[in-house]
Motif scaffolding. Structure first.
Motif, PDB file in Angstrom:
ATOM      1  N   ALA A  38       0.835  -1.203   0.000  1.00 18.31           N
ATOM      2  CA  ALA A  38       0.000   0.000   0.000  1.00 18.31           C
ATOM      3  C   ALA A  38       0.866   1.249   0.000  1.00 18.31           C
ATOM      4  O   ALA A  38       0.585   2.223  -0.717  1.00 18.31           O
ATOM      5  N   VAL A  39       1.961   1.222   0.777  1.00 18.36           N
ATOM      6  CA  VAL A  39       2.847   2.384   0.844  1.00 18.36           C
ATOM      7  C   VAL A  39       3.508   2.629  -0.505  1.00 18.36           C
ATOM      8  O   VAL A  39       3.596   3.771  -0.982  1.00 18.36           O
ATOM      9  N   ILE A  40       3.946   1.536  -1.161  1.00 17.96           N
ATOM     10  CA  ILE A  40       4.612   1.689  -2.458  1.00 17.96           C
ATOM     11  C   ILE A  40       3.626   2.230  -3.495  1.00 17.96           C
ATOM     12  O   ILE A  40       3.943   3.127  -4.286  1.00 17.96           O
ATOM     13  N   LEU A  41       2.382   1.716  -3.456  1.00 20.47           N
ATOM     14  CA  LEU A  41       1.348   2.234  -4.372  1.00 20.47           C
ATOM     15  C   LEU A  41       1.121   3.720  -4.142  1.00 20.47           C
ATOM     16  O   LEU A  41       0.990   4.505  -5.088  1.00 20.47           O
ATOM     17  N   SER A  42       1.076   4.091  -2.872  1.00 24.04           N
ATOM     18  CA  SER A  42       0.841   5.496  -2.554  1.00 24.04           C
ATOM     19  C   SER A  42       1.954   6.375  -3.110  1.00 24.04           C
ATOM     20  O   SER A  42       1.706   7.466  -3.631  1.00 24.04           O
ATOM     21  N   CYS A  43       3.206   5.871  -3.029  1.00 23.32           N
ATOM     22  CA  CYS A  43       4.323   6.671  -3.549  1.00 23.32           C
ATOM     23  C   CYS A  43       4.281   6.732  -5.071  1.00 23.32           C
ATOM     24  O   CYS A  43       4.650   7.755  -5.659  1.00 23.32           O
ATOM     25  N   ILE A  44       3.810   5.648  -5.719  1.00 25.82           N
ATOM     26  CA  ILE A  44       3.654   5.691  -7.179  1.00 25.82           C
ATOM     27  C   ILE A  44       2.644   6.771  -7.552  1.00 25.82           C
ATOM     28  O   ILE A  44       2.851   7.570  -8.474  1.00 25.82           O
ATOM     29  N   GLY A  45       1.547   6.819  -6.788  1.00 23.63           N
ATOM     30  CA  GLY A  45       0.545   7.848  -7.059  1.00 23.63           C
ATOM     31  C   GLY A  45       1.088   9.246  -6.853  1.00 23.63           C
ATOM     32  O   GLY A  45       0.819  10.159  -7.639  1.00 23.63           O
ATOM     33  N   LEU A  46       1.899   9.424  -5.799  1.00 21.31           N
ATOM     34  CA  LEU A  46       2.459  10.752  -5.525  1.00 21.31           C
ATOM     35  C   LEU A  46       3.419  11.162  -6.642  1.00 21.31           C
ATOM     36  O   LEU A  46       3.425  12.324  -7.074  1.00 21.31           O
ATOM     37  N   THR A  47       4.224  10.186  -7.126  1.00 19.44           N
ATOM     38  CA  THR A  47       5.129  10.482  -8.237  1.00 19.44           C
ATOM     39  C   THR A  47       4.361  10.917  -9.480  1.00 19.44           C
ATOM     40  O   THR A  47       4.750  11.856 -10.168  1.00 19.44           O
ATOM     41  N   ASN A  48       3.226  10.222  -9.720  1.00 23.85           N
ATOM     42  CA  ASN A  48       2.375  10.622 -10.842  1.00 23.85           C
ATOM     43  C   ASN A  48       1.900  12.056 -10.682  1.00 23.85           C
ATOM     44  O   ASN A  48       1.917  12.836 -11.625  1.00 23.85           O
ATOM     45  N   LEU A  49       1.459  12.375  -9.456  1.00 19.28           N
ATOM     46  CA  LEU A  49       0.946  13.725  -9.208  1.00 19.28           C
ATOM     47  C   LEU A  49       2.022  14.769  -9.456  1.00 19.28           C
ATOM     48  O   LEU A  49       1.757  15.844  -9.980  1.00 19.28           O
ATOM     49  N   LEU A  50       3.279  14.444  -9.062  1.00 21.79           N
ATOM     50  CA  LEU A  50       4.331  15.456  -9.180  1.00 21.79           C
ATOM     51  C   LEU A  50       4.855  15.566 -10.599  1.00 21.79           C
ATOM     52  O   LEU A  50       5.130  16.662 -11.073  1.00 21.79           O
ATOM     53  N   LEU A  51       4.995  14.438 -11.297  1.00 16.85           N
ATOM     54  CA  LEU A  51       5.757  14.453 -12.553  1.00 16.85           C
ATOM     55  C   LEU A  51       4.906  14.508 -13.811  1.00 16.85           C
ATOM     56  O   LEU A  51       5.395  14.949 -14.837  1.00 16.85           O
ATOM     57  N   GLN A  52       3.653  14.054 -13.744  1.00 14.77           N
ATOM     58  CA  GLN A  52       2.852  14.089 -14.964  1.00 14.77           C
ATOM     59  C   GLN A  52       2.428  15.525 -15.261  1.00 14.77           C
ATOM     60  O   GLN A  52       2.069  16.269 -14.357  1.00 14.77           O
ATOM     61  N   ARG A  53       2.458  15.877 -16.541  1.00  8.62           N
ATOM     62  CA  ARG A  53       2.016  17.213 -16.950  1.00  8.62           C
ATOM     63  C   ARG A  53       0.563  17.195 -17.407  1.00  8.62           C
ATOM     64  O   ARG A  53      -0.055  18.228 -17.531  1.00  8.62           O
ATOM     65  N   ASN A  54       0.060  16.008 -17.701  1.00  9.30           N
ATOM     66  CA  ASN A  54      -1.301  15.873 -18.215  1.00  9.30           C
ATOM     67  C   ASN A  54      -2.267  15.788 -17.036  1.00  9.30           C
ATOM     68  O   ASN A  54      -2.064  14.999 -16.121  1.00  9.30           O
ATOM     69  N   MET A  55      -3.329  16.602 -17.063  1.00 11.05           N
ATOM     70  CA  MET A  55      -4.221  16.671 -15.909  1.00 11.05           C
ATOM     71  C   MET A  55      -4.930  15.341 -15.660  1.00 11.05           C
ATOM     72  O   MET A  55      -5.125  14.945 -14.520  1.00 11.05           O
ATOM     73  N   ILE A  56      -5.317  14.641 -16.740  1.00 12.42           N
ATOM     74  CA  ILE A  56      -6.018  13.366 -16.568  1.00 12.42           C
ATOM     75  C   ILE A  56      -5.105  12.368 -15.874  1.00 12.42           C
ATOM     76  O   ILE A  56      -5.524  11.630 -14.982  1.00 12.42           O
ATOM     77  N   LYS A  57      -3.809  12.395 -16.255  1.00 11.32           N
ATOM     78  CA  LYS A  57      -2.878  11.454 -15.627  1.00 11.32           C
ATOM     79  C   LYS A  57      -2.647  11.822 -14.166  1.00 11.32           C
ATOM     80  O   LYS A  57      -2.443  10.956 -13.318  1.00 11.32           O
ATOM     81  N   LYS A  58      -2.683  13.119 -13.874  1.00 11.92           N
ATOM     82  CA  LYS A  58      -2.585  13.537 -12.465  1.00 11.92           C
ATOM     83  C   LYS A  58      -3.760  12.982 -11.659  1.00 11.92           C
ATOM     84  O   LYS A  58      -3.604  12.503 -10.539  1.00 11.92           O
ATOM     85  N   ILE A  59      -4.969  13.027 -12.253  1.00 14.69           N
ATOM     86  CA  ILE A  59      -6.147  12.517 -11.541  1.00 14.69           C
ATOM     87  C   ILE A  59      -6.032  11.015 -11.352  1.00 14.69           C
ATOM     88  O   ILE A  59      -6.413  10.471 -10.310  1.00 14.69           O
ATOM     89  N   ILE A  60      -5.452  10.330 -12.368  1.00 12.15           N
ATOM     90  CA  ILE A  60      -5.236   8.886 -12.225  1.00 12.15           C
ATOM     91  C   ILE A  60      -4.276   8.625 -11.071  1.00 12.15           C
ATOM     92  O   ILE A  60      -4.465   7.702 -10.275  1.00 12.15           O
ATOM     93  N   GLY A  61      -3.241   9.466 -10.932  1.00 14.17           N
ATOM     94  CA  GLY A  61      -2.312   9.327  -9.811  1.00 14.17           C
ATOM     95  C   GLY A  61      -3.014   9.490  -8.476  1.00 14.17           C
ATOM     96  O   GLY A  61      -2.763   8.741  -7.524  1.00 14.17           O
TER      97      GLY A  61
END
Lengths: 174, 342
Positions: A14-37
């Motif tokens: 769960a912790v690793i998944l959460s960090c994957i989501g946070l990385t998505n939020l920080l690094l993706q430039r596309n808003m839809i991908k941010k929401i997926i994160g």
């Protein structure tokens, strides 16, 4: 430590998944991908809660009949019911937030024509230069159709510069 | 040979990253101008460094490179932040009590009370339903309100604007001011959509297969959803999951027969009235329950016997209210995002 992590492998996942989501939020430039994160982070929270509620060797928290036809209501029979309710709350809030964020993203796309947050910010900063530059495509299209709109464009440019000057004046007064 | 390979690799890289033109309609860039002779280049370089002060050179560097430097810095810092965050959380997880142990601190006296007395106090066979719709019903009321608020927000953001978006203009080609006589129709009516109207047509309209499947499966889906809602206090499920199943039936109906058919019995006004009514019923019923409980008045709500369909006090009507709200809201999200109106 690795031993403990293997013992608590659901929480570690769960912790690793959460960090994957946070990385998505920080690094993706596309808003839809941010929401997926953001949704991946939500999922990590559900996994964590469900893992905390589990007790090995016990059944789901729904009363069942024992051999004598009595309802079993001993604590030793069931897993923890509270995380199930918390996950339910989390899912509902996540669905609501996702829908609202997607609606805002759709409006952003309508206004700026892009989902990229950097491009949208650039367009926001250079709004005046881009809006009131000179001919745009629509003006040229109308001219092709035979509408003489050179005067219109000139007037629009003058109005734009005037409004910009007015804005500056207001700031001076303030 | 090497140059060709490099060019191929660059095109492949651009294709994978997604920027640059597609390979099929890529325009081959013109040949770069031949290099200046070495002495001339040296001269230019020297003049650039000698004739201008440090500050202006710094400013130029900043203008050219600052965005690149910032993005690299941002990338590095965010990767570092994520790794630090992960290390911190993993070290915390290593300190947590063991997975699946009955003596963990989360399994405390609250759980004991819910499991041992929940049957008599709420009358629900499903302990989770008894917990979220009786002990903690105020929380679930807040959830339903959050869902309803989200649906209203999406309706405001996407629905209200759409209607004013389409306007008609007409252009008379023969009376154009430049006096040139044009061939073609004398006047032109254009229906211009000023806003962006998203339309998702994943399925062909009047699709026979989809309609056949829908006829067979929509009654079953509705039956399943109603079962899950009505048995919410006896078995896994409840208002939220049953409402989601009901909304699937509505979505399938809309895809097979068109949104106009769904509008015949479910539109914006019906949605808002039903959701508000369900929320109000929820608030009144549970408000009476909380009021009487807090003031030690007999509430008069029968709990019934565990395991029967008419048991669990208020849980069954509350489940039905929540199911109505969830079904309407989820279908509303779908309709708003695909058609722009409920």
């Amino acid at each position: 430590m690795l031993n403990r992590l293997l013992l608590n492998h659901y929480e570690a996942a769960a912790v690793i998944l959460s960090c994957i989501g946070l990385t998505n939020l920080l690094l993706q430039r596309n808003m839809i991908k941010k929401i997926i994160g953001l949704n991946i982070m939500d999922t990590a929270v559900y996994l964590f809660l469900a893992a905390k509620g589990y007790i090995s060797g016990r059944t789901a928290p729904i009363y069942y009949l024992d051999a004598n036809g009595e309802w079993v209501n001993q604590v030793q029979a069931y897993v923890n019911p509270v995380p199930a309710g918390l996950v339910l709350t989390g899912i509902v809030v996540s669905v609501s937030v996702t829908a609202f964020a997607l609606a805002l993203t759709l409006r952003l796309y309508e206004h700026y024509g892009t989902l990229n947050i950097d491009e949208a910010l650039f367009l926001l900063e250079h709004k005046y230069e881009l809006e009131y530059s000179s001919y745009n495509d629509d003006d040229e299209l109308l001219y092709e159709f035979g509408v003489d709109n050179r005067d219109m464009i000139k007037a629009a440019n003058e109005a734009a510069s005037k409004s910009m000057n007015d804005k500056g004046g207001d700031e001076d007064h303030a | 040979m090497f140059e060709e390979f490099k060019n191929l690799w660059r095109r492949f890289y651009n294709w994978t990253v997604g920027n640059g033109p597609r390979p099929e309609n890529e325009v081959i860039p013109p040949e770069p101008p031949p290099d200046l002779p070495f002495t001339r280049r040296l001269e230019l370089k020297r003049s650039r460094f000698q004739e201008r002060p440090l500050a202006s050179r710094y400013n130029e560097w900043l203008e050219r490179k600052s965005l690149h430097v910032f993005s690299m810095l941002y990338l590095g810092m965010s990767i570092l932040t994520c790794l630090l965050f992960m290390a911190l959380l993993l070290s915390t997880v290593a300190e947590l009590p063991s997975f699946g142990d009955a003596n963990n601190p989360v399994n405390n006296e609250v759980i004991k009370r819910y499991i041992e007395r929940g049957g008599q106090e709420t009358g629900a066979q499903n302990i989770v339903a008894g917990m979220i719709l009786d002990y903690r019903a105020f929380d679930t009321f807040g959830e339903s309100a959050v869902l309803f608020t989200a649906a209203i927000s999406v309706l405001m953001l996407l629905g209200a604007v759409r209607r004013a978006d389409t306007e008609e203009i007409s252009i008379d080609l023969n009376n154009a001011s430049d006096g040139i006589l044009r061939r073609g129709p004398p006047s032109l009516n254009l229906k211009i959509t000023t806003g962006f109207t998203p339309r998702i047509h994943m399925f062909r309209k009047n699709d026979a297969i989809l309609r056949g499947v829908a006829v067979l499966s929509i009654p079953a889906i509705i039956l399943l959803g109603l079962t899950v809602i009505i048995n919410g206090h006896l078995s896994p499920g409840g208002g939220f999951s049953g409402g989601a199943i009901l909304s699937v039936a509505l979505m399938l109906c809309a895809n097979a027969y068109g949104f106009e058919q769904v509008h015949a019995f479910f539109d914006e006004h019906v949605f808002i009235r039903f959701s508000s009514l369900a929320l109000m019923i929820y608030a009144v019923l549970k408000g009476w329950s909380f009021f009487s409980g807090a003031n030690h008045i007999e509430s008069g709500i029968p709990t019934g016997t565990i395991g029967e369909i008419l048991s669990g006090g208020l849980i069954l009507p509350l489940n039905i209210c929540v199911g109505l709200i969830v079904a309407g809201t989820l279908y509303g999200f779908y309709a708003l995002f695909s058609e722009g109106e409920i």
